[in-house]
Design a protein around this motif. Structure first.
Motif, PDB file in Angstrom:
ATOM      1  N   LYS A 183      20.401 -44.845   3.127  1.00 52.55           N
ATOM      2  CA  LYS A 183      20.393 -46.144   3.793  1.00 52.55           C
ATOM      3  C   LYS A 183      20.355 -47.198   2.691  1.00 52.55           C
ATOM      4  O   LYS A 183      19.535 -47.105   1.776  1.00 52.55           O
ATOM      5  N   ASN A 241      21.764 -35.391   2.072  1.00 54.19           N
ATOM      6  CA  ASN A 241      20.635 -36.215   2.499  1.00 54.19           C
ATOM      7  C   ASN A 241      21.130 -37.624   2.841  1.00 54.19           C
ATOM      8  O   ASN A 241      22.123 -38.083   2.291  1.00 54.19           O
ATOM      9  N   LEU A 242      20.433 -38.293   3.746  1.00 57.16           N
ATOM     10  CA  LEU A 242      20.866 -39.608   4.225  1.00 57.16           C
ATOM     11  C   LEU A 242      20.601 -40.719   3.221  1.00 57.16           C
ATOM     12  O   LEU A 242      19.540 -40.763   2.604  1.00 57.16           O
ATOM     13  N   ALA A 288      11.493 -40.440   4.509  1.00 52.48           N
ATOM     14  CA  ALA A 288      12.361 -41.352   3.760  1.00 52.48           C
ATOM     15  C   ALA A 288      11.589 -41.956   2.594  1.00 52.48           C
ATOM     16  O   ALA A 288      10.406 -42.301   2.734  1.00 52.48           O
ATOM     17  N   LYS A 316      10.990 -36.702   9.864  1.00 56.99           N
ATOM     18  CA  LYS A 316      11.750 -36.799   8.614  1.00 56.99           C
ATOM     19  C   LYS A 316      10.978 -37.666   7.610  1.00 56.99           C
ATOM     20  O   LYS A 316      10.112 -38.445   8.000  1.00 56.99           O
ATOM     21  N   ASP A 371      16.085 -44.801   1.150  1.00 53.02           N
ATOM     22  CA  ASP A 371      16.302 -46.200   1.514  1.00 53.02           C
ATOM     23  C   ASP A 371      16.373 -46.994   0.206  1.00 53.02           C
ATOM     24  O   ASP A 371      15.342 -47.302  -0.393  1.00 53.02           O
ATOM     25  N   GLU A 373      15.718 -38.501   3.191  1.00 56.83           N
ATOM     26  CA  GLU A 373      16.394 -39.780   3.388  1.00 56.83           C
ATOM     27  C   GLU A 373      15.978 -40.731   2.259  1.00 56.83           C
ATOM     28  O   GLU A 373      14.821 -40.728   1.851  1.00 56.83           O
TER      29      GLU A 373
END
Length: 212
Positions: A122, A119-120, A58, A56, A89, A87
């Motif tokens: 964080k 999508n992630l 990020a 993946k 961050d 992802e």
């Protein structure tokens, strides 16, 4: 426990070159790390290098201070996703948080999460600048805003993650969202301590050393 499956193989130094980013991605593919984490200007390059792999990608947003405007964070996040990141961050706006502007912080996180869809997200709360009560409060905000992870550190603050930080975060989120520990995790024993505590992802530039 396969340590490589927890690792976000990370290179965020301001001087990172094309060759260093390519090497980072090639190492992640070779060692089957979970993800690669790079600054947003290097997303396109990393995406090309990782193409066809299961690793993946990020991208950091508002990094490392978190003090940029919501509008600029939105543009940065949109571009990173368009270029191949799955992802984000993002660094929380610490000044707003310290001012007690918790609604504004929550809105910022929720807006970014809505913008990036499935999508992630964080959210880095940079625990080195927070007391225990603030770590708990920030973790609560991140969870309420709908982020997928609360993350300890950028690695650029006065210190990185601590087990105590993670214990506080864990008590607050109660498994409803995940935790990423980053900053200063450089060996397998330390990585295992965090994973045993319940961390789902480890951000580190020492991934190869950790799995070796």
């Amino acid at each position: 426990m396969k340590l490589n499956e927890y690792i976000d193989h990370t290179l965020l130094k301001p001087t990172a070159t094309v060759e260093e980013i390519k090497k980072l991605c090639e190492e992640a593919i070779e060692h089957e790390f979970y993800a690669v984490c790079v600054n947003s200007s290097r997303v396109e390059l990393a995406a090309k290098t990782l193409k066809g792999s299961r690793v993946k990608l990020a991208a950091t947003i508002g990094f490392p201070l978190g003090a940029s405007s919501l509008e600029s964070k939105m543009v940065e996040a949109d571009a990173a996703i368009a270029q191949g990141a799955s992802e984000i961050d993002m660094v929380m706006n610490l000044g707003l948080f310290k001012d007690g502007e918790h609604k504004a912080v929550l809105t910022e996180i929720a807006t970014i999460k809505t913008a990036i869809g499935n999508n992630l997200l964080k959210v880095i709360i940079e625990t080195c600048y927070l007391n225990e009560e603030e770590i708990a409060g920030a973790s609560e905000l991140v969870m309420k805003a709908g982020a997928d992870y609360v993350k300890t550190s950028t690695g650029f603050g006065t210190r990185g993650a601590s087990l105590k930080d993670v214990e506080i975060m864990k008590k607050v989120v109660k498994g409803k969202i995940k935790i990423k520990a980053s900053g200063g995790i450089r060996d397998a024993a330390t990585a295992r301590e965090y994973i045993d505590l319940g961390v789902s992802r480890i951000g580190t530039s020492s991934g190869i050393k950790i799995i070796s």
